[in-house]
Design an enzyme around this catalytic site. Structure first.
Site: not given
Length: 255
Positions: A47-49, A87, A145, A172, A215, A234, A238
């Site tokens: 994922e590119w944030r 978010e 989120h 999501k 997770r 991110s 995590q």
């Protein structure tokens, strides 16, 4: 039973949850180095944030980074995400500018997925944007989120159903627990949604240390993707990818 989605060499929604690694560096050289680091540990998705990127409002800079990331990641599908401050992200941005950024990325035809925050616009507008992205051949991750709380089970289900009704391909939901009961409620909603309310793949997580179990136990409850680090995280909670992969494989043996 959820329908699986196959993108490049990645199957989402079948068997062990996929692992996604985020890229959060602020400039192009940093992103390229981060992508090289991510590719080396073989995640299922990246994922590119893009909200972290210093030149996010320059279409040519964004397209240039997307091309370089695509070359580095090769067969690993790429998610393009602009996470707003509302978010938990880096950008305070108008709705029109937010939509414009998503459309610019989609126009390049490089990302496999575009993430769209479903609670930040009127439903009729949301339908239009999701339909536009999907007509461009882009798969859509509808997201919601909550970085300060875990909503009620009714609210969480309503958010996932809104994503589903908007036409998103993957649904999501990320929430912040204040005790272990919050994490248990998130997992209950995940299980109920995956069994009774949708056939689309889900991505759900309870963030922070209290939510870390969510997770790696997604295969039991119906969450098809989980996020791990190969560098900077991110979102809170995590885990490093090697550690998470071991936990997922252990759970998979007993499911």
């Amino acid at each position: 039973m959820a329908r699986s989605i196959v993108v490049k060499n990645t199957v989402i929604g079948e068997g062990m949850p996929c692992i996604c690694v985020p890229l959060t560096q602020t400039d192009a050289p940093g992103l390229e180095a981060e992508a090289e680091q991510a590719a080396a540990v073989c995640p299922d998705l990246v994922e590119w944030r893009a909200d972290c990127f210093e030149n996010i409002f320059s279409p040519s800079h964004v397209e240039g980074v997307l091309k370089r990331l695509s070359g580095i990641l090769d067969s690993i599908p790429l998610i393009f995400t602009v996470r707003t401050q509302k978010e938990g992200g880096s950008l305070q941005i108008s709705e029109e500018d937010y939509i414009r950024l998503l459309k610019h990325a989609a126009d390049t035809k490089i990302p496999s997925f575009v993430d769209i925050e479903v609670m930040q616009m009127e439903f009729s507008r949301l339908l239009e944007v999701v339909d536009w992205l999907r007509k461009k051949g882009i798969l859509v991750i509808g997201s919601s989120h909550h970085f300060e709380r875990t909503p009620s089970e009714m609210e969480m289900e309503a958010a996932l159903k809104r994503e589903d009704e908007a036409g998103a391909d993957i649904l999501k939901l990320a929430v912040m627990p204040h005790d272990y009961r919050d994490t248990a409620r998130l997992l209950r909603v995940t299980g109920r949604m995956s069994r009774e309310n949708t056939q689309k793949p889900l991505i759900t997580m309870s963030m922070g240390d209290l939510g870390s179990a969510s997770r790696f136990c997604g295969e039991i409850f119906g969450s098809a993707v989980t996020f791990a680090t190969a560098g900077r995280m991110s979102a809170p909670g995590q885990l490093p990818i090697d550690e998470l992969r071991t936990l997922l494989q252990t759970f998979h043996e007993f499911v």
